[in-house]
Design an enzyme around this catalytic site. Structure first.
Site, PDB file in Angstrom:
ATOM      1  N   LYS A 114      23.340   3.496  12.534  1.00 44.70           N
ATOM      2  CA  LYS A 114      23.444   2.804  13.828  1.00 44.70           C
ATOM      3  C   LYS A 114      23.362   1.290  13.658  1.00 44.70           C
ATOM      4  O   LYS A 114      23.982   0.547  14.418  1.00 44.70           O
ATOM      5  CB  LYS A 114      22.367   3.298  14.793  1.00 44.70           C
ATOM      6  CG  LYS A 114      22.592   4.747  15.184  1.00 44.70           C
ATOM      7  CD  LYS A 114      22.347   5.024  16.644  1.00 44.70           C
ATOM      8  CE  LYS A 114      23.024   6.337  16.998  1.00 44.70           C
ATOM      9  NZ  LYS A 114      22.422   7.113  18.019  1.00 44.70           N
ATOM     10  N   LYS A 196      30.476  13.478  11.757  1.00 43.48           N
ATOM     11  CA  LYS A 196      30.091  14.410  12.830  1.00 43.48           C
ATOM     12  C   LYS A 196      30.766  14.038  14.153  1.00 43.48           C
ATOM     13  O   LYS A 196      31.057  12.866  14.412  1.00 43.48           O
ATOM     14  CB  LYS A 196      28.572  14.447  12.981  1.00 43.48           C
ATOM     15  CG  LYS A 196      27.993  13.210  13.579  1.00 43.48           C
ATOM     16  CD  LYS A 196      26.584  13.427  14.110  1.00 43.48           C
ATOM     17  CE  LYS A 196      26.189  12.132  14.829  1.00 43.48           C
ATOM     18  NZ  LYS A 196      25.057  12.147  15.656  1.00 43.48           N
ATOM     19  N   LYS A 199      29.402  11.906  20.896  1.00 46.50           N
ATOM     20  CA  LYS A 199      29.781  11.600  22.271  1.00 46.50           C
ATOM     21  C   LYS A 199      30.085  10.117  22.470  1.00 46.50           C
ATOM     22  O   LYS A 199      30.605   9.719  23.498  1.00 46.50           O
ATOM     23  CB  LYS A 199      28.734  12.099  23.270  1.00 46.50           C
ATOM     24  CG  LYS A 199      27.268  11.741  23.006  1.00 46.50           C
ATOM     25  CD  LYS A 199      26.383  12.328  24.109  1.00 46.50           C
ATOM     26  CE  LYS A 199      25.008  12.807  23.770  1.00 46.50           C
ATOM     27  NZ  LYS A 199      24.116  12.180  22.866  1.00 46.50           N
TER      28      LYS A 199
HETATM   29  P1  TYM Z   1      21.363  13.423  20.501  1.00 44.29           P
HETATM   30  O1  TYM Z   1      21.381  13.098  21.943  1.00 44.29           O
HETATM   31  O2  TYM Z   1      22.121  12.527  19.577  1.00 44.29           O
HETATM   32  O3  TYM Z   1      21.878  14.906  20.267  1.00 44.29           O
HETATM   33  C1  TYM Z   1      21.317  16.019  20.928  1.00 44.29           C
HETATM   34  C2  TYM Z   1      21.319  17.217  20.001  1.00 44.29           C
HETATM   35  O4  TYM Z   1      22.661  17.528  19.596  1.00 44.29           O
HETATM   36  C3  TYM Z   1      22.714  17.637  18.174  1.00 44.29           C
HETATM   37  N1  TYM Z   1      24.040  17.172  17.735  1.00 44.29           N
HETATM   38  C4  TYM Z   1      24.896  17.889  16.999  1.00 44.29           C
HETATM   39  N2  TYM Z   1      24.783  19.121  16.468  1.00 44.29           N
HETATM   40  C5  TYM Z   1      25.849  19.586  15.752  1.00 44.29           C
HETATM   41  N3  TYM Z   1      26.978  18.867  15.540  1.00 44.29           N
HETATM   42  C6  TYM Z   1      27.120  17.620  16.047  1.00 44.29           C
HETATM   43  N4  TYM Z   1      28.226  16.938  15.854  1.00 44.29           N
HETATM   44  C7  TYM Z   1      26.039  17.074  16.817  1.00 44.29           C
HETATM   45  N5  TYM Z   1      25.844  15.898  17.456  1.00 44.29           N
HETATM   46  C8  TYM Z   1      24.612  15.970  17.993  1.00 44.29           C
HETATM   47  C9  TYM Z   1      21.611  16.709  17.681  1.00 44.29           C
HETATM   48  O5  TYM Z   1      21.211  17.049  16.368  1.00 44.29           O
HETATM   49  C10 TYM Z   1      20.533  16.953  18.712  1.00 44.29           C
HETATM   50  O6  TYM Z   1      19.790  18.105  18.378  1.00 44.29           O
HETATM   51  N6  TYM Z   1      16.897  11.735  19.034  1.00 44.29           N
HETATM   52  C11 TYM Z   1      17.586  12.847  19.648  1.00 44.29           C
HETATM   53  C12 TYM Z   1      17.038  13.173  21.019  1.00 44.29           C
HETATM   54  C13 TYM Z   1      15.572  13.402  21.028  1.00 44.29           C
HETATM   55  C14 TYM Z   1      14.891  14.553  20.503  1.00 44.29           C
HETATM   56  C15 TYM Z   1      13.504  14.317  20.749  1.00 44.29           C
HETATM   57  C16 TYM Z   1      15.316  15.727  19.883  1.00 44.29           C
HETATM   58  C17 TYM Z   1      14.630  12.550  21.521  1.00 44.29           C
HETATM   59  N7  TYM Z   1      13.394  13.095  21.371  1.00 44.29           N
HETATM   60  C18 TYM Z   1      12.536  15.230  20.352  1.00 44.29           C
HETATM   61  C19 TYM Z   1      14.342  16.646  19.479  1.00 44.29           C
HETATM   62  C20 TYM Z   1      12.980  16.396  19.716  1.00 44.29           C
HETATM   63  C21 TYM Z   1      19.062  12.495  19.790  1.00 44.29           C
HETATM   64  O7  TYM Z   1      19.426  11.353  19.809  1.00 44.29           O
HETATM   65  O8  TYM Z   1      19.865  13.582  19.993  1.00 44.29           O
END
Ligand code: TYM
Length: 329
Positions: A114, A196, A199
């Site tokens: 990032k 990957k 969004k």
């Molecule tokens: P975020 O918003 O980027 O993504 C949410 C969840 O989606 C999964 N993910 C994917 N899985 C498979 N293939 C992909 N291309 C892909 N893109 C995203 C991510 O691994 C995630 O599980 N930091 C986290 C949000 C968060 C969180 C937490 C998660 C904040 N606090 C506590 C777990 C526990 C995030 O940015 O996810």
């Protein structure tokens, strides 16, 4: 089977993709079974680590909460809330930051990625983001954290922080573990299958949004990048083909061997059409449920208020314990 406490979150930065759905959200739904107690949240504080538009963030936060219910999160059994509505997360984050080493944060691959992507805005929040995430997890005593592959390193950091704190101050936190799906822990971009699906990709053909209509889904899969090998197979280095097969398995429940057999002697056109069909069948019911929930403002507000109250009760208990352990209360 042991009953577990589960916690997970998603950032409200744009509409979630098929990657978010297969990698995480679908698993969130499944984990509500077996007597588990699940906390699910929209991580709006985490969304601030990149520049944001306030009105957009407000809208996307609600929309994300509605989508989570549409994906099958049952707010009557699993508290569903907005991260910032439970102020205890940010407070615990300070304590945890004081037992986290800069060396650990320097190693976080997402921070490195990032920072490269937003070179003009490498802010301290982006750097300490994994500490807030550890707080989200540890404050509920979560045993398991359903995430995609890209968040595994952050959950491992949460484990290390919990162990270090417990060793220094006495048993306080449950040591969590990441849980990832068998298929699709890392769904790749359709235009760049070596990275990957995201969004925030600037090319909309690179990802399937969970709210794309069927014609758009079909068109995006048609344009998906594959390779020039004539045979459809799951093999080293065949990123595009592997990704399509993985999505197919995730959406149909087939094994990889069964999927490869299904496409024996077929060309990519057939594979892409079949994957699109499977994805449409998976997303259509979620989309119509989403529209219904977004139309019912009162219901959604009620769910989020109740979810925050339930979450805050548990969060306050953990916060009180942690503060007293370090000698503050
Ligand atoms: P975020 O918003 O980027 O993504 C949410 C969840 O989606 C999964 N993910 C994917 N899985 C498979 N293939 C992909 N291309 C892909 N893109 C995203 C991510 O691994 C995630 O599980 N930091 C986290 C949000 C968060 C969180 C937490 C998660 C904040 N606090 C506590 C777990 C526990 C995030 O940015 O996810």
């Amino acid at each position: 089977m042991d009953k577990k406490i589960i916690l997970s979150g998603i950032k409200p930065t744009g509409i979630p993709t098929l990657g978010n759905y297969i990698g995480a959200l679908r698993n969130w739904n499944l984990m509500q079974k077996d007597g588990n107690y699940c906390y699910y949240m929209v991580a709006d504080l985490h969304a601030l680590t990149v520049r944001n538009d306030p009105d957009e963030l407000r809208q996307q936060t609600r929309s994300m909460a509605a989508l989570l219910i549409a994906c099958g999160i049952d707010p009557d059994r699993s508290p569903l809330f907005i991260q910032s509505h439970v102020h205890q997360h940010a407070e615990l984050s300070w304590l945890l930051g004081c037992v986290t080493y800069m060396g650990e944060l320097n190693r976080m691959t997402q921070f490195k990625d990032k920072s490269a992507k937003h070179a003009d805005n490498i802010n301290a929040g982006l750097y300490t983001y994994p500490v807030l995430m550890a707080s989200d997890i540890l404050i509920y005593g979560a045993h398991q954290v359903p995430v995609g592959d890209d968040q595994k390193q952050h959950v491992e950091l949460a484990r290390n922080i919990a162990i270090r704190f417990n060793n220094a101050f006495g048993d306080t936190f449950v040591v969590p573990e990441p849980v990832m799906p068998k298929f699709g822990a890392r769904i790749m971009g359709l235009q760049d299958p070596e990275h990957k699906m995201s969004k925030t990709d600037t090319n909309p053909n690179g990802y399937i949004s969970m709210l794309d209509d069927p014609a758009v889904i079909t068109k995006k899969f048609k344009k998906a990048v594959t390779d020039c090998e004539p045979v459809i197979a799951y093999a080293e280095g065949r990123y595009g083909c592997n990704n399509l097969l993985t999505i197919f398995c995730a959406c149909t429940g087939k094994t990889m061997d069964e999927a490869v057999k299904d496409f024996e002697g077929c060309g990519y056109g057939r594979l892409k059409a079949a994957v699109a069909e499977a994805v449409i069948a998976e997303l259509e019911p979620v989309q119509s449920e989403y529209r219904r929930i977004m139309d019912d403002r009162e219901y959604l507000d009620g769910v989020l208020k109740k979810g925050a109250e339930q979450a805050a009760e548990k969060a306050q208990q953990t916060l009180d314990l942690a503060f007293s352990r370090v000698g503050i209360r």
